[in-house]
Design an enzyme around this catalytic site. Structure first.
Site: not given
Length: 381
Positions: A47, A50, A107, A218
């Site tokens: 992720s 992202k 997320s 993140k």
């Protein structure tokens, strides 16, 4: 360079059987790398992907290709994505701004696809934009196939490339900094009975609320990548970020990032190597490591501490005891109206005159259609 090597020895991060796990620490204000190891090794981003998805949407907002209050429609393709996700039904509408908040904090994989389809018409088209941005930034070790990071063996990045990406987010898009620093987001939705409910979706960034000055970025996890994390903190006007890849748990990645960031603050502002001049420390790996055999066996899962978002308890000298912050980031309620197109396209002013079916079927004479009120070349408001 001696400072960088000494710092890498100091933090003493865990090793894989064959190679050290990648990490990189950067002063985001000076652009200087304070420590790194295996920063050019290819790795599955999970992720962390992202962050690039967000950047592509930020660019679209910047150029006027989309607007923040424009509605994003959750397609069937978006709704069928694997968790983590919002579980919105196909046809649900949210704004671009709210979709970005859910992308960054929650997320949400379904929202990632919905945004990609809205901006580019398809996931494939959006991936091309992601790769165009990567090439423009000089992310030579990265390739993107999807906007969420669910595992695809072709989707790769490097710690060094992620440093380039977060440097752009830090310098060019400070207006979104609060979203990356948020410990959670209050998301509203409408139930099938029409009732509006609100729920907190916590960030998996365990530095937020546990590390002084923590303000980004993140997390990411799939079995092949292990636990990835980019964390940052600002103290005395200086912002340090750490990128750690392939750790063994949520807490492992948070503690390692805290060690690196703390060590970074202890160095002078002119320490390290400019990111643009960084070279590999040895020969980079030719393919990403596969962490699945180590992390996703039944035994490994059973032994690992896996708290829910917002519930982790961590005992570490590198982190403080959690001090919960008030959740102020909010989204408006999601709706599922019928017959609403993906984009808000205005209806034309003219309407064709209906023709009776019996006349159409029996009349031999040509049907006289009404003269339209518009002419080619005339703009319609």
């Amino acid at each position: 360079m001696k400072i960088v090597i000494a710092f890498a020895v100091f933090i003493g991060l865990a090793l894989t059987p064959a190679r050290a796990l990648p990490h990189l620490t950067i002063d985001l204000d000076s652009g200087r790398v304070l420590s790194q190891q295996q920063a050019f090794d290819p790795w599955h981003p999970a992720s962390l992907t992202k962050l690039m998805t967000a950047l592509v949407v930020f660019r679209a907002l910047e150029t006027g290709a989309v607007s923040a209050d424009e509605t994003v429609r959750v397609s069937r393709n978006a709704a069928r994505q694997q968790p983590s996700k919002m579980h919105y039904a196909p046809g649900t509408l949210i704004t671009v701004e709210d979709a970005l908040k859910l992308l960054i904090v929650k997320s949400a994989n379904d929202i990632s696809v919905a945004l990609a389809e809205h901006v580019s018409g398809s996931v494939e088209g959006f991936a091309r934009k992601m790769n165009d941005e990567a090439a423009r930034l000089g992310m030579t070790g990265s390739r993107f196939i999807n906007p969420h990071g669910l595992h695809d063996q072709r989707q790769v990045t490097t710690a060094r490339d992620m440093a380039l990406l977060i440097s752009v987010l830090h310098k060019n898009y400070p207006q979104y900094a609060d979203w990356f620093a948020a410990p959670g987001v209050l998301a509203q939705a409408r139930t099938k009975q029409g009732k509006i409910i609100e729920r907190i979706h916590y960030s998996y960034n365990l530095l937020v609320e546990r590390y002084r000055g923590a303000d980004g970025f993140k997390t990411g996890f799939v079995c092949a990548s292990g636990y990835n994390f980019i964390g940052s903190a600002t103290r005395a006007g200086r912002r340090i970020a750490a990128i750690v890849l392939g750790r063994s748990s949520q807490t492992h990645r948070a503690v390692d990032a805290a060690k690196l960031i703390t060590g970074g603050f202890e160095l002078s502002t002119d320490a390290g190597t400019p990111l643009a001049e960084l070279k590999p420390d040895g020969t980079p790996a030719t393919r990403p490591a596969n962490m699945r055999p180590r992390l996703c066996t039944p035994e490994a899962r059973a032994a690992r501490y896996e708290p829910g978002a917002g519930q982790a308890v961590i005992k570490s000298p590198w982190l403080d005891e959690r001090t919960p912050r008030k959740i102020t980031l909010r989204t408006r309620f999601a709706t599922k109206p019928k017959g609403v197109p993906r984009r808000n396209v205005p209806l034309p002013r003219f309407r064709p005159t209906p023709i009776d079916d019996t006349v159409r079927a029996t009349s031999a004479a040509p049907i006289q259609l009404p003269t339209p009120s518009f002419r080619p070349g005339t703009a319609l408001n």
